[in-house]
Design an enzyme around this catalytic site. Structure first.
Site, PDB file in Angstrom:
ATOM      1  NE  ARG A   1      49.860 -18.234  71.797  1.00 57.87           N
ATOM      2  CZ  ARG A   1      49.210 -17.102  72.070  1.00 57.87           C
ATOM      3  NH1 ARG A   1      48.472 -16.532  71.127  1.00 57.87           N
ATOM      4  NH2 ARG A   1      49.289 -16.546  73.262  1.00 57.87           N
TER       5      ARG A   1
ATOM      6  CE  LYS B   1      52.645  -8.307  74.920  1.00 63.17           C
ATOM      7  NZ  LYS B   1      51.932  -9.384  75.660  1.00 63.17           N
TER       8      LYS B   1
ATOM      9  CB  CYS C   1      52.847 -17.187  63.744  1.00 64.16           C
ATOM     10  SG  CYS C   1      51.727 -17.618  65.097  1.00 64.16           S
TER      11      CYS C   1
ATOM     12  NE  ARG D   1      54.000 -14.796  80.003  1.00 62.39           N
ATOM     13  CZ  ARG D   1      53.369 -15.258  78.933  1.00 62.39           C
ATOM     14  NH1 ARG D   1      52.288 -14.652  78.483  1.00 62.39           N
ATOM     15  NH2 ARG D   1      53.801 -16.326  78.306  1.00 62.39           N
ATOM     16  CE1 TYR D   2      52.909  -9.345  82.602  1.00 61.90           C
ATOM     17  CE2 TYR D   2      51.470 -10.261  80.910  1.00 61.90           C
ATOM     18  CZ  TYR D   2      52.667  -9.676  81.273  1.00 61.90           C
ATOM     19  OH  TYR D   2      53.620  -9.423  80.321  1.00 61.90           O
TER      20      TYR D   2
ATOM     21  CG  ASP E   1      57.711 -12.972  70.118  1.00 66.18           C
ATOM     22  OD1 ASP E   1      58.199 -12.358  71.078  1.00 66.18           O
ATOM     23  OD2 ASP E   1      56.506 -12.866  69.774  1.00 66.18           O
TER      24      ASP E   1
ATOM     25  CG  ASP F   1      55.746 -11.305  74.972  1.00 70.07           C
ATOM     26  OD1 ASP F   1      55.559 -11.405  76.189  1.00 70.07           O
ATOM     27  OD2 ASP F   1      54.848 -11.082  74.144  1.00 70.07           O
TER      28      ASP F   1
ATOM     29  CB  CYS G   1      45.005 -17.899  61.905  1.00 69.79           C
ATOM     30  SG  CYS G   1      45.726 -17.864  63.568  1.00 69.79           S
TER      31      CYS G   1
ATOM     32  NE  ARG H   1      47.810  -7.980  81.577  1.00 66.41           N
ATOM     33  CZ  ARG H   1      48.565  -7.446  82.538  1.00 66.41           C
ATOM     34  NH1 ARG H   1      48.062  -7.288  83.753  1.00 66.41           N
ATOM     35  NH2 ARG H   1      49.797  -7.074  82.278  1.00 66.41           N
TER      36      ARG H   1
ATOM     37  CB  CYS I   1      51.879 -14.223  60.420  1.00 66.56           C
ATOM     38  SG  CYS I   1      50.350 -13.254  60.443  1.00 66.56           S
TER      39      CYS I   1
END
Length: 363
Positions: A125, A330, A123, A103-104, A286, A323, A116, A107, A120
């Site tokens: 994702r 972000k 989440c 995205r950037y 999100d 985000d 995981c 990085r 959560c």
């Protein structure tokens, strides 16, 4: 129709097993019998896993328990709002090859696993992780992802995420770390994880050694949302990481009923700093499907950040960020302390008092 298993006859040993089903939760008294049909629907769509470390913190039968709100499924997850989306932060729009999000410019995210230690309830994702989904990149896909990084000299930092990269064995994690560190232009490898708080026993000396590789600097970003998560065992895991020279940051999500009050947020940030973890991001929730019951609004978030500014050290101050949906990255959304109007500038202090800058001449 399922037989409801009374807690006193439930065979699961809470000290050694991760809770992975609605039956498991019912047996521990974490959900009521009348909730079971709806929660079965939730679990058929979104993964469930609660480690022993987190299960021990949950007060069964307490509806507003902040740890339970993060991990125990809710019927509210069946309600999807029109603006919620399966890929709320737009990862797919920036994925040139499987396992990579670029995205950037300097990085990339590398997602070697899609599982995981815990799942959560908020989440972002949640549609792509857990049982029934792809568990990990294949060796061929991982090779293509590493080749992509090798071919882009502008990539300075690689962020291992997923899933949770610390669920991998030390051998596999160490191999990926070494491969990244061998790329001349990759100087930083950052890992995003919940493992030190939700499964601290997994932070073994072998795992810590796997994180330290010559040729690149390792940073670790811990996900923690409530001060209660920072148990003695979790602090021990963080101490092992910090003691090995790995810089530690944190990211938290602002969650209704978990940390959306000044006292809890202050206690969380202080506890992190005391454990040698610098608060980094406080994320606005999100727009993941079925998570509206856990989201705050931005006005509440800004008010909390303003209150935090006046209560705690600068060491304890995260950036409050959003985000932007659609993959736009972000942006900070915290309170604004600078006002400019008609050529005059005023700065607000931590008490809410505005001061001209430069100061007006004294009489």
């Amino acid at each position: 129709m399922r037989d409801v298993i009374p807690f006193r006859t439930f065979a699961l040993d809470p000290c050694h097993h991760t809770l992975r089903s609605i039956d498991d939760l019912a047996g521990r008294g974490m959900v009521r019998p009348d909730q079971l049909p709806a929660l079965d629907q939730v679990a058929s769509r979104y993964a469930v896993a609660i480690t022993p470390a987190m299960a021990e913190l949950i007060q069964a039968g307490v509806g507003d328990d902040p740890i339970a709100r993060q991990f125990v499924p809710s019927e509210a997850e069946l309600d999807t709002l029109p603006h919620e989306r399966a890929d709320p932060i737009g990862d797919e729009a920036h994925s040139p090859v499987e396992g990579i999000v670029h995205r950037y410019p300097d990085r990339v995210l590398l997602k070697p696993v899609h599982v995981c230690a815990v799942y959560c309830r908020f989440c972002f994702r949640r549609e792509s992780v857990g049982p029934g989904k792809a568990q990990a990149l294949s060796p061929a896909a991982l090779g293509r992802a590493l080749d992509y990084i090798r071919s882009r000299p502008e990539i300075w930092e690689v962020i291992l995420t997923g899933g949770d990269p610390l669920v991998m064995s030390p051998r596999r994690l160490g191999g990926i770390m070494a491969a990244l560190a061998a790329i001349p232009h990759v100087k930083i490898v950052r890992l995003h994880t919940r493992v030190p708080v939700v499964d601290p026993e997994q932070v073994t000396p072998a795992l810590v050694r796997a994180l330290r590789v010559p040729g690149a600097t390792t940073w670790l970003v811990l996900h923690a949302n409530h001060p209660g998560e920072l148990t003695e065992a979790a602090r021990g895991a963080l101490d092992r990481l910090a003691g090995a020279g790995i810089p530690l940051l944190s990211q938290s999500v602002l969650l209704r009923g978990v940390n959306d009050d000044p006292a809890t947020l202050e206690a969380l940030m202080r506890a992190l700093v005391e454990a040698r973890v610098k608060p980094y991001y406080l994320h606005h929730g999100d727009l993941a499907p079925g998570t509206s019951h856990l989201r705050t609004n931005m006005a509440e978030g800004r008010a909390l950040m303003r209150d935090l500014r006046g209560r705690v050290s600068g060491l304890c101050q995260p950036d409050y960020v959003l985000d932007i949906p659609g993959g736009h990255g972000k942006s900070p959304i915290g309170p604004v302390y600078l006002r400019e109007d008609c050529g005059e500038t005023a700065v607000e202090d931590w008490r809410g008092v505005r001061h001209s800058y430069p100061p007006k001449s004294q009489p």
